[in-house]
Design a protein around this motif. Sequence first.
Motif, PDB file in Angstrom:
ATOM      1  N   GLU A   1      10.446  -2.278 -16.826  1.00 22.30           N
ATOM      2  CA  GLU A   1       9.567  -2.197 -15.650  1.00 22.30           C
ATOM      3  C   GLU A   1       9.785  -0.898 -14.881  1.00 22.30           C
ATOM      4  O   GLU A   1       8.828  -0.257 -14.435  1.00 22.30           O
ATOM      5  CB  GLU A   1       9.826  -3.380 -14.705  1.00 22.30           C
ATOM      6  N   TYR A   2      11.043  -0.536 -14.718  1.00 24.73           N
ATOM      7  CA  TYR A   2      11.365   0.662 -13.941  1.00 24.73           C
ATOM      8  C   TYR A   2      10.810   1.916 -14.623  1.00 24.73           C
ATOM      9  O   TYR A   2      10.188   2.766 -13.976  1.00 24.73           O
ATOM     10  CB  TYR A   2      12.889   0.766 -13.748  1.00 24.73           C
ATOM     11  N   ASN A   3      11.017   2.029 -15.926  1.00 27.82           N
ATOM     12  CA  ASN A   3      10.506   3.195 -16.661  1.00 27.82           C
ATOM     13  C   ASN A   3       8.983   3.244 -16.661  1.00 27.82           C
ATOM     14  O   ASN A   3       8.386   4.318 -16.559  1.00 27.82           O
ATOM     15  CB  ASN A   3      11.069   3.226 -18.080  1.00 27.82           C
ATOM     16  N   ALA A   4       8.339   2.082 -16.750  1.00 31.37           N
ATOM     17  CA  ALA A   4       6.868   2.044 -16.669  1.00 31.37           C
ATOM     18  C   ALA A   4       6.399   2.520 -15.296  1.00 31.37           C
ATOM     19  O   ALA A   4       5.387   3.219 -15.165  1.00 31.37           O
ATOM     20  CB  ALA A   4       6.351   0.637 -16.960  1.00 31.37           C
ATOM     21  N   SER A   5       7.151   2.170 -14.256  1.00 33.29           N
ATOM     22  CA  SER A   5       6.803   2.609 -12.905  1.00 33.29           C
ATOM     23  C   SER A   5       6.991   4.124 -12.761  1.00 33.29           C
ATOM     24  O   SER A   5       6.190   4.789 -12.088  1.00 33.29           O
ATOM     25  CB  SER A   5       7.637   1.860 -11.868  1.00 33.29           C
ATOM     26  N   ILE A   6       8.025   4.669 -13.374  1.00 35.16           N
ATOM     27  CA  ILE A   6       8.202   6.132 -13.364  1.00 35.16           C
ATOM     28  C   ILE A   6       6.980   6.787 -13.995  1.00 35.16           C
ATOM     29  O   ILE A   6       6.397   7.725 -13.433  1.00 35.16           O
ATOM     30  CB  ILE A   6       9.487   6.554 -14.106  1.00 35.16           C
ATOM     31  N   ASP A   7       6.579   6.303 -15.158  1.00 35.78           N
ATOM     32  CA  ASP A   7       5.406   6.865 -15.845  1.00 35.78           C
ATOM     33  C   ASP A   7       4.168   6.784 -14.962  1.00 35.78           C
ATOM     34  O   ASP A   7       3.405   7.746 -14.853  1.00 35.78           O
ATOM     35  CB  ASP A   7       5.146   6.128 -17.163  1.00 35.78           C
ATOM     36  N   LYS A   8       3.963   5.647 -14.324  1.00 31.21           N
ATOM     37  CA  LYS A   8       2.795   5.431 -13.469  1.00 31.21           C
ATOM     38  C   LYS A   8       2.809   6.384 -12.267  1.00 31.21           C
ATOM     39  O   LYS A   8       1.778   6.956 -11.906  1.00 31.21           O
ATOM     40  CB  LYS A   8       2.770   3.974 -12.997  1.00 31.21           C
ATOM     41  N   THR A   9       3.960   6.557 -11.654  1.00 24.60           N
ATOM     42  CA  THR A   9       4.093   7.434 -10.486  1.00 24.60           C
ATOM     43  C   THR A   9       3.803   8.881 -10.857  1.00 24.60           C
ATOM     44  O   THR A   9       3.096   9.592 -10.132  1.00 24.60           O
ATOM     45  CB  THR A   9       5.501   7.297  -9.867  1.00 24.60           C
ATOM     46  N   ILE A  10       4.313   9.312 -12.000  1.00 24.86           N
ATOM     47  CA  ILE A  10       4.068  10.681 -12.461  1.00 24.86           C
ATOM     48  C   ILE A  10       2.603  10.854 -12.841  1.00 24.86           C
ATOM     49  O   ILE A  10       1.966  11.839 -12.452  1.00 24.86           O
ATOM     50  CB  ILE A  10       5.017  11.032 -13.625  1.00 24.86           C
ATOM     51  N   LYS A  11       2.051   9.905 -13.573  1.00 26.80           N
ATOM     52  CA  LYS A  11       0.648   9.998 -13.976  1.00 26.80           C
ATOM     53  C   LYS A  11      -0.286  10.053 -12.764  1.00 26.80           C
ATOM     54  O   LYS A  11      -1.283  10.771 -12.771  1.00 26.80           O
ATOM     55  CB  LYS A  11       0.277   8.810 -14.869  1.00 26.80           C
TER      56      LYS A  11
ATOM     57  N   GLY B   1       0.817  -1.204   0.000  1.00 31.27           N
ATOM     58  CA  GLY B   1       0.000   0.000   0.000  1.00 31.27           C
ATOM     59  C   GLY B   1       0.851   1.254   0.000  1.00 31.27           C
ATOM     60  O   GLY B   1       2.055   1.218  -0.246  1.00 31.27           O
ATOM     61  N   GLY B   2       0.202   2.380   0.268  1.00 32.57           N
ATOM     62  CA  GLY B   2       0.893   3.665   0.299  1.00 32.57           C
ATOM     63  C   GLY B   2       1.236   4.175  -1.083  1.00 32.57           C
ATOM     64  O   GLY B   2       0.942   3.547  -2.102  1.00 32.57           O
ATOM     65  N   ILE B   3       1.860   5.332  -1.114  1.00 36.85           N
ATOM     66  CA  ILE B   3       2.369   5.884  -2.371  1.00 36.85           C
ATOM     67  C   ILE B   3       3.535   5.013  -2.804  1.00 36.85           C
ATOM     68  O   ILE B   3       4.424   4.700  -2.011  1.00 36.85           O
ATOM     69  CB  ILE B   3       2.811   7.346  -2.187  1.00 36.85           C
ATOM     70  N   ARG B   4       3.501   4.604  -4.062  1.00 35.21           N
ATOM     71  CA  ARG B   4       4.526   3.706  -4.591  1.00 35.21           C
ATOM     72  C   ARG B   4       5.455   4.485  -5.514  1.00 35.21           C
ATOM     73  O   ARG B   4       5.012   5.236  -6.359  1.00 35.21           O
ATOM     74  CB  ARG B   4       3.890   2.567  -5.388  1.00 35.21           C
ATOM     75  N   THR B   5       6.751   4.286  -5.358  1.00 36.71           N
ATOM     76  CA  THR B   5       7.745   4.879  -6.247  1.00 36.71           C
ATOM     77  C   THR B   5       8.477   3.744  -6.965  1.00 36.71           C
ATOM     78  O   THR B   5       8.422   2.591  -6.527  1.00 36.71           O
ATOM     79  CB  THR B   5       8.753   5.728  -5.451  1.00 36.71           C
ATOM     80  N   PRO B   6       9.165   4.036  -8.061  1.00 38.77           N
ATOM     81  CA  PRO B   6       9.864   2.970  -8.788  1.00 38.77           C
ATOM     82  C   PRO B   6      10.835   2.152  -7.935  1.00 38.77           C
ATOM     83  O   PRO B   6      10.860   0.922  -8.072  1.00 38.77           O
ATOM     84  CB  PRO B   6      10.582   3.725  -9.913  1.00 38.77           C
ATOM     85  N   PRO B   7      11.619   2.756  -7.025  1.00 40.22           N
ATOM     86  CA  PRO B   7      12.509   1.905  -6.234  1.00 40.22           C
ATOM     87  C   PRO B   7      11.772   0.923  -5.312  1.00 40.22           C
ATOM     88  O   PRO B   7      12.351  -0.066  -4.870  1.00 40.22           O
ATOM     89  CB  PRO B   7      13.323   2.897  -5.399  1.00 40.22           C
ATOM     90  N   VAL B   8      10.498   1.183  -5.042  1.00 38.75           N
ATOM     91  CA  VAL B   8       9.695   0.285  -4.212  1.00 38.75           C
ATOM     92  C   VAL B   8       8.994  -0.756  -5.087  1.00 38.75           C
ATOM     93  O   VAL B   8       8.951  -1.932  -4.739  1.00 38.75           O
ATOM     94  CB  VAL B   8       8.664   1.087  -3.378  1.00 38.75           C
ATOM     95  N   ASP B   9       8.459  -0.341  -6.220  1.00 38.82           N
ATOM     96  CA  ASP B   9       7.716  -1.265  -7.072  1.00 38.82           C
ATOM     97  C   ASP B   9       8.591  -2.095  -8.002  1.00 38.82           C
ATOM     98  O   ASP B   9       8.169  -3.145  -8.473  1.00 38.82           O
ATOM     99  CB  ASP B   9       6.678  -0.494  -7.895  1.00 38.82           C
ATOM    100  N   VAL B  10       9.792  -1.627  -8.271  1.00 36.55           N
ATOM    101  CA  VAL B  10      10.733  -2.361  -9.119  1.00 36.55           C
ATOM    102  C   VAL B  10      12.050  -2.424  -8.335  1.00 36.55           C
ATOM    103  O   VAL B  10      13.039  -1.790  -8.687  1.00 36.55           O
ATOM    104  CB  VAL B  10      10.901  -1.665 -10.494  1.00 36.55           C
ATOM    105  N   PRO B  11      12.038  -3.175  -7.244  1.00 38.44           N
ATOM    106  CA  PRO B  11      13.139  -3.077  -6.282  1.00 38.44           C
ATOM    107  C   PRO B  11      14.381  -3.879  -6.636  1.00 38.44           C
ATOM    108  O   PRO B  11      14.320  -4.918  -7.277  1.00 38.44           O
ATOM    109  CB  PRO B  11      12.509  -3.646  -5.011  1.00 38.44           C
ATOM    110  N   VAL B  12      15.491  -3.346  -6.178  1.00 34.63           N
ATOM    111  CA  VAL B  12      16.726  -4.113  -6.064  1.00 34.63           C
ATOM    112  C   VAL B  12      17.131  -4.165  -4.596  1.00 34.63           C
ATOM    113  O   VAL B  12      18.002  -4.940  -4.213  1.00 34.63           O
ATOM    114  CB  VAL B  12      17.883  -3.544  -6.920  1.00 34.63           C
TER     115      VAL B  12
END
Length: 164
Positions: A131-141, A78-89
């Motif tokens: 995946e990471y770039n898609a997550s960036i797009d999703k977070t910004i959108k 849950g919470g606000i998701r950022t790329p480092p959280v949704d596409v983690p290393v």
Amino acid sequence: EVAGTAHADAHLLGPIADNIDCGTPINNGAMHVVAKAGLRHLDTWVRTGKAPPKARRIQVTGGDTPEVRRDADGIALGGIRTPPVDVPVDVLSGVPGPNPQLICILLGSTTPLPDARLAERYSSRRAYHREYNASIDKTIKAGFALNEDRKALRTFAEPSRITD
């Protein structure tokens, strides 16, 4: 509520972050990127009446001592998701490292995912980037990051950790 963040982090501390020993690297979440978007939304809300976007709350367990619910890797749900959280290393967390210094309670932790887990998650660096770039797009959108912070979000990507 921003998943994978702490009260303070490596970005806020800057170069001194490497000199603080909490027993594990301190949190390196993208809180500052989300905070900038939040401030922009607050300004817009005050000026125009347009409310900011809403996010799901971080999930917690019930009972007398609630705890953050986490996925199999230990990442908050849950919470606000950022790329480092949704596409983690790494597992980014507000939970401090094992060092009992008082400052460490505020700094959370960054725990690298094992190489074997990264190989399970990402078939290649290219797949990771996709995946990471898609997550960036999703977070910004979703409004949780500003378009002008796209480059800042990219700096959190760590494709070198992925083996092809």
